[in-house]
Design a protein around this motif. Structure first.
Motif, mmCIF file in Angstrom:
data_model
loop_
_atom_site.group_PDB
_atom_site.id
_atom_site.type_symbol
_atom_site.label_atom_id
_atom_site.label_comp_id
_atom_site.label_asym_id
_atom_site.label_seq_id
_atom_site.Cartn_x
_atom_site.Cartn_y
_atom_site.Cartn_z
ATOM 1 N N SER A 1 -3.694 10.634 20.970
ATOM 2 C CA SER A 1 -2.865 9.555 21.498
ATOM 3 C C SER A 1 -2.293 8.742 20.347
ATOM 4 C CB SER A 1 -3.703 8.633 22.397
ATOM 5 O OG SER A 1 -2.948 7.514 22.812
ATOM 6 N N VAL A 2 -1.075 8.254 20.543
ATOM 7 C CA VAL A 2 -0.477 7.330 19.572
ATOM 8 C C VAL A 2 -0.257 5.963 20.230
ATOM 9 C CG1 VAL A 2 0.601 9.145 18.207
ATOM 10 C CG2 VAL A 2 1.892 8.062 20.054
ATOM 11 N N THR A 3 -0.774 5.800 21.449
ATOM 12 C CA THR A 3 -0.576 4.554 22.195
ATOM 13 C C THR A 3 -1.895 3.916 22.617
ATOM 14 O OG1 THR A 3 -0.376 5.786 24.285
ATOM 15 C CG2 THR A 3 1.678 5.287 23.089
ATOM 16 N N TYR A 4 -2.956 4.202 21.888
ATOM 17 C CA TYR A 4 -4.276 3.640 22.192
ATOM 18 C C TYR A 4 -4.228 2.132 22.013
ATOM 19 C CZ TYR A 4 -9.419 3.192 21.814
ATOM 20 O OH TYR A 4 -10.745 2.850 21.988
ATOM 21 N N ARG A 5 -4.826 1.412 22.941
ATOM 22 C CA ARG A 5 -4.788 -0.051 22.905
ATOM 23 C C ARG A 5 -6.020 -0.664 22.242
ATOM 24 N NH1 ARG A 5 -0.828 -2.054 26.846
ATOM 25 N NH2 ARG A 5 0.126 -0.219 27.754
ATOM 26 N N GLY A 6 -7.067 0.122 22.060
ATOM 27 C CA GLY A 6 -8.288 -0.397 21.460
ATOM 28 C C GLY A 6 -8.211 -0.471 19.950
ATOM 29 N N THR A 7 -9.144 -1.209 19.365
ATOM 30 C CA THR A 7 -9.213 -1.301 17.901
ATOM 31 C C THR A 7 -10.577 -0.847 17.397
ATOM 32 O OG1 THR A 7 -9.835 -3.623 18.055
ATOM 33 C CG2 THR A 7 -7.496 -3.144 17.708
ATOM 34 N N SER A 8 -11.301 -0.125 18.230
ATOM 35 C CA SER A 8 -12.568 0.459 17.798
ATOM 36 C C SER A 8 -12.571 1.926 18.196
ATOM 37 C CB SER A 8 -13.749 -0.283 18.431
ATOM 38 O OG SER A 8 -13.685 -0.168 19.840
ATOM 39 N N ASP A 9 -13.451 2.694 17.585
ATOM 40 C CA ASP A 9 -13.490 4.124 17.856
ATOM 41 C C ASP A 9 -13.906 4.400 19.298
ATOM 42 O OD1 ASP A 9 -12.692 4.846 15.305
ATOM 43 O OD2 ASP A 9 -14.736 4.894 14.542
ATOM 44 N N PRO A 10 -13.170 5.285 19.965
ATOM 45 C CA PRO A 10 -13.554 5.665 21.330
ATOM 46 C C PRO A 10 -14.790 6.563 21.293
ATOM 47 C CG PRO A 10 -11.677 6.955 20.608
ATOM 48 C CD PRO A 10 -11.967 5.968 19.512
ATOM 49 N N THR A 11 -15.493 6.630 22.396
ATOM 50 C CA THR A 11 -16.652 7.521 22.477
ATOM 51 C C THR A 11 -16.241 8.760 23.254
ATOM 52 O OG1 THR A 11 -17.407 6.315 24.417
ATOM 53 C CG2 THR A 11 -18.386 5.704 22.310
ATOM 54 N N GLU A 12 -15.483 9.611 22.574
ATOM 55 C CA GLU A 12 -15.031 10.850 23.201
ATOM 56 C C GLU A 12 -14.911 11.940 22.148
ATOM 57 O OE1 GLU A 12 -10.528 10.882 24.154
ATOM 58 O OE2 GLU A 12 -11.069 8.750 24.152
ATOM 59 N N PHE A 13 -14.666 13.145 22.641
ATOM 60 C CA PHE A 13 -14.570 14.301 21.765
ATOM 61 C C PHE A 13 -13.270 15.037 22.036
ATOM 62 C CE2 PHE A 13 -18.951 13.154 22.185
ATOM 63 C CZ PHE A 13 -19.419 13.238 20.889
ATOM 64 N N CYS A 14 -12.797 15.744 21.025
ATOM 65 C CA CYS A 14 -11.530 16.453 21.103
ATOM 66 C C CYS A 14 -11.632 17.625 22.079
ATOM 67 C CB CYS A 14 -11.151 16.963 19.713
ATOM 68 S SG CYS A 14 -9.607 17.890 19.661
ATOM 69 N N PRO A 15 -10.674 17.729 23.006
ATOM 70 C CA PRO A 15 -10.691 18.863 23.923
ATOM 71 C C PRO A 15 -10.300 20.183 23.255
ATOM 72 C CG PRO A 15 -8.782 17.479 24.350
ATOM 73 C CD PRO A 15 -9.609 16.775 23.312
ATOM 74 N N GLU A 16 -9.708 20.123 22.059
ATOM 75 C CA GLU A 16 -9.313 21.348 21.346
ATOM 76 C C GLU A 16 -10.429 21.930 20.494
ATOM 77 O OE1 GLU A 16 -5.423 21.680 19.502
ATOM 78 O OE2 GLU A 16 -4.850 19.811 20.505
ATOM 79 N N CYS A 17 -11.203 21.050 19.823
ATOM 80 C CA CYS A 17 -12.198 21.561 18.871
ATOM 81 C C CYS A 17 -13.594 20.987 19.054
ATOM 82 C CB CYS A 17 -11.720 21.315 17.442
ATOM 83 S SG CYS A 17 -11.688 19.577 16.979
ATOM 84 N N GLY A 18 -13.738 19.947 19.858
ATOM 85 C CA GLY A 18 -15.052 19.371 20.112
ATOM 86 C C GLY A 18 -15.523 18.326 19.121
ATOM 87 N N LYS A 19 -14.725 18.049 18.078
ATOM 88 C CA LYS A 19 -15.114 17.025 17.094
ATOM 89 C C LYS A 19 -14.952 15.628 17.698
ATOM 90 C CE LYS A 19 -16.128 19.198 13.263
ATOM 91 N NZ LYS A 19 -17.393 19.048 12.590
ATOM 92 N N SER A 20 -15.673 14.664 17.139
ATOM 93 C CA SER A 20 -15.561 13.295 17.629
ATOM 94 C C SER A 20 -14.181 12.734 17.303
ATOM 95 C CB SER A 20 -16.661 12.412 17.048
ATOM 96 O OG SER A 20 -16.593 12.376 15.651
ATOM 97 N N VAL A 21 -13.763 11.800 18.144
ATOM 98 C CA VAL A 21 -12.447 11.183 18.030
ATOM 99 C C VAL A 21 -12.604 9.813 17.387
ATOM 100 C CG1 VAL A 21 -10.487 10.282 19.364
ATOM 101 C CG2 VAL A 21 -11.569 12.446 20.025
ATOM 102 N N ILE A 22 -11.695 9.497 16.468
ATOM 103 C CA ILE A 22 -11.714 8.188 15.812
ATOM 104 C C ILE A 22 -10.362 7.501 16.005
ATOM 105 C CG2 ILE A 22 -13.427 8.879 14.097
ATOM 106 C CD1 ILE A 22 -11.103 9.045 12.032
#
Length: 160
Positions: free
Chosen positions: A16-37
């Protein structure tokens, strides 16, 4: 303008390029499984994304370039560090290349990822060492670097 932020996995997939938060989300990439920052892992500054125009309805695709380095502290993002370490590992696996040529290529990589006064020197170093690399490693380096190099650098070191 309202600044939005990016969500990018540690392998560099933009979610996403439109995230409204300013902290790391607690999710993982649907393409590779790595954590999202969405922040720099060193200084925790948010990764800037879409500049949303205030008071205007925007119907087009929202885009933002994926940065290689944090604009607040200058540290490489995880995907940039991964590219550099993978290049080093690939080169080390090529037994046909001398240690001197491996060092030449390795020293050039950081300056190929950004446009600096050292980029032309890095291009020359890379080309000199790259000419001696095996076909398998050449193909792998091309596939690894083609998406992160500027168009000018790509044309210079990969003319075909």
């Amino acid at each position: 303008m309202t600044q939005r932020y990016q969500k990018i996995c540690k392998n560099g997939h933009q979610l996403s390029v439109t995230y409204r938060g300013t902290s790391d989300p607690t999710e993982f990439c649907p393409e590779c499984g790595k954590s999202v920052i969405s922040t720099c892992q060193f200084c925790h500054a948010p990764i800037e994304g879409w500049d949303e125009p205030d008071g205007i309805v925007y119907l087009g695709q929202r885009t933002a370039d994926r940065p290689n380095y944090c604009k607040k502290c200058g540290q490489p993002y995880p995907w940039t560090s991964l590219i550099i370490s993978t290049v080093i590992e690939l080169l080390d696996s090529d037994e046909e290349v001398s240690d001197q040529d491996k060092t030449l290529i390795k020293s050039a990589i950081p300056d190929l990822l950004v446009d600096t006064p050292q980029t032309k020197l890095a291009e020359a170093k890379f080309k000199k060492g790259f000419s001696k690399v095996s076909i398998l490693v050449k193909d792998s380096l091309y596939n690894l670097l083609v998406d992160v190099l500027s168009d000018t650098v790509k044309k210079s070191i990969f003319p075909n």
